[in-house]
Design a protein around this motif. Structure first.
Motif, PDB file in Angstrom:
ATOM      1  N   LEU A  33       0.825  -1.205   0.000  1.00 31.94           N
ATOM      2  CA  LEU A  33       0.000   0.000   0.000  1.00 31.94           C
ATOM      3  C   LEU A  33       0.859   1.256   0.000  1.00 31.94           C
ATOM      4  O   LEU A  33       0.603   2.204  -0.760  1.00 31.94           O
ATOM      5  CB  LEU A  33      -0.926   0.003   1.219  1.00 31.94           C
ATOM      6  CG  LEU A  33      -2.078  -1.005   1.211  1.00 31.94           C
ATOM      7  CD1 LEU A  33      -2.821  -0.969   2.550  1.00 31.94           C
ATOM      8  CD2 LEU A  33      -3.046  -0.726   0.075  1.00 31.94           C
ATOM      9  N   VAL A  34       1.908   1.277   0.835  1.00 31.24           N
ATOM     10  CA  VAL A  34       2.712   2.487   1.011  1.00 31.24           C
ATOM     11  C   VAL A  34       3.643   2.725  -0.173  1.00 31.24           C
ATOM     12  O   VAL A  34       3.765   3.852  -0.664  1.00 31.24           O
ATOM     13  CB  VAL A  34       3.513   2.406   2.323  1.00 31.24           C
ATOM     14  CG1 VAL A  34       4.465   3.601   2.453  1.00 31.24           C
ATOM     15  CG2 VAL A  34       2.574   2.359   3.523  1.00 31.24           C
ATOM     16  N   PHE A  35       4.286   1.668  -0.652  1.00 31.19           N
ATOM     17  CA  PHE A  35       5.345   1.843  -1.647  1.00 31.19           C
ATOM     18  C   PHE A  35       4.930   1.516  -3.079  1.00 31.19           C
ATOM     19  O   PHE A  35       5.696   1.786  -4.004  1.00 31.19           O
ATOM     20  CB  PHE A  35       6.562   0.996  -1.274  1.00 31.19           C
ATOM     21  CG  PHE A  35       7.217   1.414   0.007  1.00 31.19           C
ATOM     22  CD1 PHE A  35       8.005   2.549   0.055  1.00 31.19           C
ATOM     23  CD2 PHE A  35       7.022   0.680   1.167  1.00 31.19           C
ATOM     24  CE1 PHE A  35       8.608   2.947   1.241  1.00 31.19           C
ATOM     25  CE2 PHE A  35       7.628   1.067   2.354  1.00 31.19           C
ATOM     26  CZ  PHE A  35       8.420   2.207   2.391  1.00 31.19           C
ATOM     27  N   GLN A  36       3.748   0.932  -3.288  1.00 34.08           N
ATOM     28  CA  GLN A  36       3.341   0.588  -4.651  1.00 34.08           C
ATOM     29  C   GLN A  36       1.974   1.162  -5.018  1.00 34.08           C
ATOM     30  O   GLN A  36       1.860   1.882  -6.010  1.00 34.08           O
ATOM     31  CB  GLN A  36       3.337  -0.937  -4.830  1.00 34.08           C
ATOM     32  CG  GLN A  36       4.736  -1.539  -4.764  1.00 34.08           C
ATOM     33  CD  GLN A  36       4.747  -2.989  -5.207  1.00 34.08           C
ATOM     34  OE1 GLN A  36       3.890  -3.440  -5.960  1.00 34.08           O
ATOM     35  NE2 GLN A  36       5.724  -3.741  -4.730  1.00 34.08           N
ATOM     36  N   LEU A  37       0.945   0.836  -4.231  1.00 34.30           N
ATOM     37  CA  LEU A  37      -0.402   1.260  -4.601  1.00 34.30           C
ATOM     38  C   LEU A  37      -0.563   2.773  -4.518  1.00 34.30           C
ATOM     39  O   LEU A  37      -1.073   3.401  -5.462  1.00 34.30           O
ATOM     40  CB  LEU A  37      -1.432   0.562  -3.706  1.00 34.30           C
ATOM     41  CG  LEU A  37      -2.894   0.821  -4.079  1.00 34.30           C
ATOM     42  CD1 LEU A  37      -3.180   0.327  -5.495  1.00 34.30           C
ATOM     43  CD2 LEU A  37      -3.834   0.148  -3.090  1.00 34.30           C
ATOM     44  N   VAL A  38      -0.126   3.377  -3.411  1.00 30.33           N
ATOM     45  CA  VAL A  38      -0.268   4.827  -3.265  1.00 30.33           C
ATOM     46  C   VAL A  38       0.537   5.580  -4.330  1.00 30.33           C
ATOM     47  O   VAL A  38       0.011   6.502  -4.975  1.00 30.33           O
ATOM     48  CB  VAL A  38       0.143   5.265  -1.841  1.00 30.33           C
ATOM     49  CG1 VAL A  38       0.184   6.789  -1.737  1.00 30.33           C
ATOM     50  CG2 VAL A  38      -0.835   4.699  -0.807  1.00 30.33           C
ATOM     51  N   PRO A  39       1.822   5.240  -4.573  1.00 29.42           N
ATOM     52  CA  PRO A  39       2.542   5.924  -5.657  1.00 29.42           C
ATOM     53  C   PRO A  39       1.907   5.709  -7.033  1.00 29.42           C
ATOM     54  O   PRO A  39       1.909   6.626  -7.864  1.00 29.42           O
ATOM     55  CB  PRO A  39       3.947   5.293  -5.595  1.00 29.42           C
ATOM     56  CG  PRO A  39       4.086   4.808  -4.201  1.00 29.42           C
ATOM     57  CD  PRO A  39       2.719   4.354  -3.807  1.00 29.42           C
ATOM     58  N   MET A  40       1.360   4.512  -7.275  1.00 33.71           N
ATOM     59  CA  MET A  40       0.734   4.250  -8.567  1.00 33.71           C
ATOM     60  C   MET A  40      -0.502   5.124  -8.754  1.00 33.71           C
ATOM     61  O   MET A  40      -0.695   5.735  -9.823  1.00 33.71           O
ATOM     62  CB  MET A  40       0.362   2.770  -8.677  1.00 33.71           C
ATOM     63  CG  MET A  40      -0.242   2.386 -10.016  1.00 33.71           C
ATOM     64  SD  MET A  40      -0.480   0.609 -10.192  1.00 33.71           S
ATOM     65  CE  MET A  40      -1.715   0.316  -8.905  1.00 33.71           C
ATOM     66  N   VAL A  41      -1.344   5.207  -7.731  1.00 37.67           N
ATOM     67  CA  VAL A  41      -2.538   6.060  -7.810  1.00 37.67           C
ATOM     68  C   VAL A  41      -2.142   7.520  -7.955  1.00 37.67           C
ATOM     69  O   VAL A  41      -2.736   8.279  -8.740  1.00 37.67           O
ATOM     70  CB  VAL A  41      -3.425   5.847  -6.563  1.00 37.67           C
ATOM     71  CG1 VAL A  41      -4.583   6.849  -6.551  1.00 37.67           C
ATOM     72  CG2 VAL A  41      -3.959   4.423  -6.514  1.00 37.67           C
ATOM     73  N   SER A  42      -1.098   7.934  -7.222  1.00 32.20           N
ATOM     74  CA  SER A  42      -0.612   9.315  -7.316  1.00 32.20           C
ATOM     75  C   SER A  42      -0.078   9.628  -8.709  1.00 32.20           C
ATOM     76  O   SER A  42      -0.297  10.718  -9.240  1.00 32.20           O
ATOM     77  CB  SER A  42       0.486   9.544  -6.270  1.00 32.20           C
ATOM     78  OG  SER A  42       1.044  10.833  -6.389  1.00 32.20           O
TER      79      SER A  42
END
Length: 308
Positions: A33-42
């Protein structure tokens, strides 16, 4: 204790036991969530905005919709860099997969009774353990104008003056492809060996009894049964090839010289991020994601076939 109570006790034990599985998943979920999903959505979110710095002035973020994507798709340089990436990947992957197939078939053949297999497996895998940046720096020093390669060629009388490897299109592309080949053929060999060793040995013994030649055994038994591993190797190599960055970046000092012939898509993306153009950088990242997905599906459809 009746059956109903026994079922409740058993169910309770299962629930208490299963909770440890969820507990062990927590670190992975949090990291994802912190290092992949959130940066991808951002990244996807920023791709719809004009957001960059011009000198000391910050432009945006201003919502521009699909304008960033239209600019990229209409930019001829993007397709040129995609072509460069594809050429250098193909130049490195074809000899890589051919040599890996040869070595995997050789090392996994118990009838040859080869000695020192552990040593050779270690040696061919060692280049994969070296950082790509260190590998690129080594080749930059070896093939520079005053490097040892030119000195050896001059002393042997092959050339009369230093050959400028970094100033010619195909020599630069060849060096990038050769480095990727050296770094990854050992890893590919190990994967293919694992696939071959998973094939039932009775098939090879039956073919040998029937008098089949080694080439027939390889083409009619080994390759068809090795297809799932081959598909995996091709797709993962394709993904890595599209993300090619560190080797050409260091070898050409980030310029993609000569005349941008070794500039890759990730190098182009890095320039947008370095200049803090987050809108175009995000759009480029999303475009790379779709290109990777489309090419992976195409490779999967071509290399796989339906079985009865």
């Amino acid at each position: 204790m009746n059956k109903v109570e026994a079922k409740k006790v058993k169910k309770g034990k299962v629930v208490r036991y299963n909770k440890w599985g969820y507990i062990f998943l927590v670190p992975f979920v949090v990291t994802y969530l912190v290092f992949q999903l959130v940066p991808m959505v951002s990244t996807i979110f920023n791709s719809f905005f004009e957001n960059y710095r011009s000198g000391l002035t910050q432009i945006g973020p201003n919502f521009v919709g699909l304008d960033n994507y239209k600019s990229l798709l209409g930019n001829s340089d993007v397709w040129k860099y995609l072509k460069n990436t594809a050429i250098m990947w193909i130049m490195g992957f074809i000899p890589q997969i051919l040599l890996a197939l040869l070595l995997a078939n050789w090392f996994s053949n118990v009838r040859l009774k080869l000695k020192g297999l552990g040593f050779f497996k270690t040696v061919i895998y060692l280049p994969n353990l070296i950082m790509a940046s260190a590998f690129a720096m080594l080749f930059f020093a070896l093939f520079s104008d005053n490097g040892p390669v030119n000195a050896i060629l001059i002393n042997m009388g092959v050339i009369s003056e230093p050959y400028r490897f970094m100033s010619h299109v195909w020599s630069t592309r060849g060096l990038v492809a050769f480095m990727n080949f050296l770094m990854w053929f050992g890893n590919t060999t190990i994967l293919l060996m694992a696939g071959i060793m998973g094939i039932d040995m009775n098939l090879f013994e039956a073919a040998e009894v029937d008098g089949a030649k080694p080439t027939k055994v390889f083409t009619l038994i080994t390759l068809p049964l090795l297809r799932p591993i081959l598909i995996y190797v091709v797709i993962t190599s394709l993904i890595g090839g599209i993300q090619m960055f560190d080797v050409p970046q260091i070898l050409t000092s980030g310029s993609g010289a000569p005349v941008n012939s070794s500039m890759t898509l990730i190098m182009y993306l890095n320039k947008h991020l370095f200049s803090k153009n987050y809108g175009m950088g995000g759009a480029m990242s999303v475009l790379l994601f779709f290109i990777t997905g489309i090419l992976s599906v195409i490779v999967f459809k071509i290399t796989s076939k339906k079985e009865d």
